[in-house]
Write a protein that holds these residues in place. Structure first.
Motif, PDB file in Angstrom:
ATOM      1  N   ALA A 100       0.852  -1.192   0.000  1.00  0.00           N
ATOM      2  CA  ALA A 100       0.000   0.000   0.000  1.00  0.00           C
ATOM      3  C   ALA A 100       0.884   1.238   0.000  1.00  0.00           C
ATOM      4  O   ALA A 100       1.866   1.296   0.743  1.00  0.00           O
ATOM      5  N   VAL A 101       0.537   2.219  -0.829  1.00  0.00           N
ATOM      6  CA  VAL A 101       1.316   3.458  -0.917  1.00  0.00           C
ATOM      7  C   VAL A 101       0.370   4.656  -0.931  1.00  0.00           C
ATOM      8  O   VAL A 101      -0.746   4.568  -1.435  1.00  0.00           O
ATOM      9  N   ASN A 102       0.827   5.764  -0.368  1.00  0.00           N
ATOM     10  CA  ASN A 102       0.017   6.983  -0.353  1.00  0.00           C
ATOM     11  C   ASN A 102      -0.004   7.698  -1.704  1.00  0.00           C
ATOM     12  O   ASN A 102      -1.000   8.301  -2.070  1.00  0.00           O
ATOM     13  N   ASP A 103       1.114   7.643  -2.424  1.00  0.00           N
ATOM     14  CA  ASP A 103       1.272   8.403  -3.663  1.00  0.00           C
ATOM     15  C   ASP A 103       1.924   7.500  -4.700  1.00  0.00           C
ATOM     16  O   ASP A 103       3.119   7.195  -4.604  1.00  0.00           O
ATOM     17  N   ILE A 104       1.150   7.072  -5.693  1.00  0.00           N
ATOM     18  CA  ILE A 104       1.652   6.143  -6.708  1.00  0.00           C
ATOM     19  C   ILE A 104       2.872   6.716  -7.421  1.00  0.00           C
ATOM     20  O   ILE A 104       3.878   6.026  -7.594  1.00  0.00           O
ATOM     21  N   SER A 105       2.814   7.970  -7.840  1.00  0.00           N
ATOM     22  CA  SER A 105       3.934   8.560  -8.584  1.00  0.00           C
ATOM     23  C   SER A 105       5.215   8.566  -7.769  1.00  0.00           C
ATOM     24  O   SER A 105       6.285   8.190  -8.255  1.00  0.00           O
ATOM     25  N   ARG A 106       5.125   8.983  -6.524  1.00  0.00           N
ATOM     26  CA  ARG A 106       6.306   9.048  -5.657  1.00  0.00           C
ATOM     27  C   ARG A 106       6.897   7.654  -5.438  1.00  0.00           C
ATOM     28  O   ARG A 106       8.110   7.452  -5.553  1.00  0.00           O
ATOM     29  N   SER A 107       6.050   6.680  -5.139  1.00  0.00           N
ATOM     30  CA  SER A 107       6.534   5.321  -4.897  1.00  0.00           C
ATOM     31  C   SER A 107       7.034   4.667  -6.182  1.00  0.00           C
ATOM     32  O   SER A 107       8.051   3.967  -6.169  1.00  0.00           O
ATOM     33  N   PHE A 108       6.344   4.908  -7.282  1.00  0.00           N
ATOM     34  CA  PHE A 108       6.785   4.391  -8.576  1.00  0.00           C
ATOM     35  C   PHE A 108       8.204   4.884  -8.865  1.00  0.00           C
ATOM     36  O   PHE A 108       9.089   4.102  -9.208  1.00  0.00           O
ATOM     37  N   ASP A 109       8.427   6.175  -8.707  1.00  0.00           N
ATOM     38  CA  ASP A 109       9.759   6.744  -8.955  1.00  0.00           C
ATOM     39  C   ASP A 109      10.806   6.134  -8.019  1.00  0.00           C
ATOM     40  O   ASP A 109      11.919   5.826  -8.440  1.00  0.00           O
ATOM     41  N   PHE A 110      10.460   5.957  -6.745  1.00  0.00           N
ATOM     42  CA  PHE A 110      11.404   5.377  -5.790  1.00  0.00           C
ATOM     43  C   PHE A 110      11.792   3.961  -6.190  1.00  0.00           C
ATOM     44  O   PHE A 110      12.981   3.624  -6.250  1.00  0.00           O
ATOM     45  N   GLY A 122      -2.375   2.364  -9.091  1.00  0.00           N
ATOM     46  CA  GLY A 122      -1.445   1.265  -8.877  1.00  0.00           C
ATOM     47  C   GLY A 122      -0.383   1.138  -9.941  1.00  0.00           C
ATOM     48  O   GLY A 122      -0.358   1.889 -10.928  1.00  0.00           O
ATOM     49  N   ALA A 123       0.476   0.156  -9.735  1.00  0.00           N
ATOM     50  CA  ALA A 123       1.532  -0.151 -10.703  1.00  0.00           C
ATOM     51  C   ALA A 123       2.018  -1.572 -10.457  1.00  0.00           C
ATOM     52  O   ALA A 123       1.959  -2.079  -9.338  1.00  0.00           O
ATOM     53  N   TYR A 124       2.472  -2.207 -11.544  1.00  0.00           N
ATOM     54  CA  TYR A 124       3.133  -3.502 -11.464  1.00  0.00           C
ATOM     55  C   TYR A 124       4.584  -3.310 -11.850  1.00  0.00           C
ATOM     56  O   TYR A 124       4.891  -2.724 -12.893  1.00  0.00           O
ATOM     57  N   LEU A 125       5.472  -3.815 -10.996  1.00  0.00           N
ATOM     58  CA  LEU A 125       6.911  -3.708 -11.209  1.00  0.00           C
ATOM     59  C   LEU A 125       7.530  -5.091 -11.044  1.00  0.00           C
ATOM     60  O   LEU A 125       6.968  -5.946 -10.359  1.00  0.00           O
ATOM     61  N   ASP A 147       6.838   5.577   2.047  1.00  0.00           N
ATOM     62  CA  ASP A 147       5.713   5.426   2.969  1.00  0.00           C
ATOM     63  C   ASP A 147       6.111   4.785   4.287  1.00  0.00           C
ATOM     64  O   ASP A 147       5.261   4.456   5.105  1.00  0.00           O
ATOM     65  N   GLY A 148       7.403   4.591   4.497  1.00  0.00           N
ATOM     66  CA  GLY A 148       7.869   4.021   5.750  1.00  0.00           C
ATOM     67  C   GLY A 148       7.911   2.504   5.780  1.00  0.00           C
ATOM     68  O   GLY A 148       8.153   1.919   6.836  1.00  0.00           O
ATOM     69  N   HIS A 149       7.694   1.835   4.626  1.00  0.00           N
ATOM     70  CA  HIS A 149       7.829   0.385   4.586  1.00  0.00           C
ATOM     71  C   HIS A 149       9.299   0.035   4.776  1.00  0.00           C
ATOM     72  O   HIS A 149      10.177   0.666   4.186  1.00  0.00           O
ATOM     73  N   LYS A 150       9.563  -0.972   5.590  1.00  0.00           N
ATOM     74  CA  LYS A 150      10.925  -1.373   5.902  1.00  0.00           C
ATOM     75  C   LYS A 150      11.453  -2.315   4.818  1.00  0.00           C
ATOM     76  O   LYS A 150      10.830  -3.333   4.506  1.00  0.00           O
ATOM     77  N   LEU A 180      10.538 -11.481  -8.993  1.00  0.00           N
ATOM     78  CA  LEU A 180       9.572 -10.881  -8.073  1.00  0.00           C
ATOM     79  C   LEU A 180       8.630  -9.935  -8.798  1.00  0.00           C
ATOM     80  O   LEU A 180       9.056  -9.068  -9.548  1.00  0.00           O
ATOM     81  N   TRP A 181       7.332 -10.105  -8.558  1.00  0.00           N
ATOM     82  CA  TRP A 181       6.298  -9.218  -9.074  1.00  0.00           C
ATOM     83  C   TRP A 181       5.832  -8.392  -7.881  1.00  0.00           C
ATOM     84  O   TRP A 181       5.385  -8.926  -6.868  1.00  0.00           O
ATOM     85  N   LEU A 182       5.973  -7.072  -7.994  1.00  0.00           N
ATOM     86  CA  LEU A 182       5.573  -6.156  -6.933  1.00  0.00           C
ATOM     87  C   LEU A 182       4.424  -5.300  -7.433  1.00  0.00           C
ATOM     88  O   LEU A 182       4.487  -4.750  -8.528  1.00  0.00           O
ATOM     89  N   CYS A 183       3.381  -5.204  -6.628  1.00  0.00           N
ATOM     90  CA  CYS A 183       2.248  -4.332  -6.937  1.00  0.00           C
ATOM     91  C   CYS A 183       2.253  -3.171  -5.955  1.00  0.00           C
ATOM     92  O   CYS A 183       2.295  -3.378  -4.743  1.00  0.00           O
ATOM     93  N   LEU A 184       2.212  -1.956  -6.476  1.00  0.00           N
ATOM     94  CA  LEU A 184       1.999  -0.767  -5.656  1.00  0.00           C
ATOM     95  C   LEU A 184       0.522  -0.443  -5.752  1.00  0.00           C
ATOM     96  O   LEU A 184      -0.027  -0.358  -6.857  1.00  0.00           O
ATOM     97  N   SER A 185      -0.143  -0.272  -4.624  1.00  0.00           N
ATOM     98  CA  SER A 185      -1.576  -0.045  -4.609  1.00  0.00           C
ATOM     99  C   SER A 185      -1.920   1.161  -3.735  1.00  0.00           C
ATOM    100  O   SER A 185      -1.555   1.198  -2.548  1.00  0.00           O
ATOM    101  N   ALA A 186      -2.599   2.146  -4.329  1.00  0.00           N
ATOM    102  CA  ALA A 186      -2.965   3.349  -3.582  1.00  0.00           C
ATOM    103  C   ALA A 186      -3.909   2.990  -2.441  1.00  0.00           C
ATOM    104  O   ALA A 186      -4.924   2.327  -2.643  1.00  0.00           O
TER     105      ALA A 186
END
Length: 141
Positions: A11-21, A37-40, A103-106, A45-51
Motif C-alpha cells: 500500500a502506498v500513499n502516492d503512486i507517482s512518488r513510490s513508482f519513482d522510488f 497502482g503499478a506492477y513492477l 511510505d515508511g515500509h521497511k 519478483l512481481w511487486l504491486c503498488l496499490s494506492a
C-alpha cells in the motif's frame, strides 16, 4: 500444493512518488501503471503498488532484496546519495542496508542468501535454534 511466492502488494500513499522510488532508486522494471497502482518486476519478483491509506508497522516485518556482493558497496552509496532513511544497523552475516521507502515500509538490501545465513547460524545459533533437513552438526527434526 503451494509452489512459491506469487507477488507482494504494498500500500502506498502516492503512486507517482513510490513508482519513482522503486524504479529510479531501487532499479525495479515497470510493467504497468494506472491511476491507483503499478506492477513492477525485480528478477522473478512481481511487486504491486496499490494506492491506499498507509499504516506503517512498528514491528520487524520487512522486505529484503538480493544483491551480488561485488555490487553492494556501490549500490549502498547510490541509495545514500538519494538520501534514503536507514531504520536499522546490520548485525547479521553478510552486508545489509536497511532502508525505508517513501511510505515508511521497511526494506533491506542483502548480499547473502538462506544458505549463507544458515551456515552462519550453525557457527553461532540463535537461542533454542533447531535445524531441519540435514543441516550438518546441528540438532535436526
Amino acid at each position: 500444493m503451494l509452489t512459491g511466492l506469487n507477488h507482494i502488494t504494498i500500500a502506498v500513499n502516492d503512486i507517482s512518488r513510490s513508482f519513482d522510488f522503486y524504479v529510479e532508486t531501487l532499479g525495479f522494471t515497470p510493467k504497468a501503471r494506472w491511476a491507483s497502482g503499478a506492477y513492477l518486476c525485480l528478477g522473478d519478483l512481481w511487486l504491486c503498488l496499490s494506492a491506499d491509506e498507509v499504516s506503517p508497522r512498528q514491528d520487524y516485518t520487512h522486505y529484503a532484496f538480493s544483491i551480488r556482493s561485488k555490487d553492494f558497496d556501490m549500490f549502498a552509496n547510490h541509495l545514500k546519495s538519494f538520501g534514503v532513511k536507514e531504520w536499522k544497523s546490520n548485525k547479521s552475516e553478510g552486508k545489509s542496508i536497511y532502508l525505508l521507502d517513501p511510505d515508511g515500509h521497511k526494506l533491506e538490501i542483502h548480499d547473502g542468501d538462506l544458505n549463507s545465513r544458515l551456515n552462519a547460524c550453525l557457527k553461532h545459533p540463535y537461542k533454542d535454534m533447531v535445524f531441519f533437513n540435514g543441516m550438518n552438526g546441528a540438532e535436526q527434526k
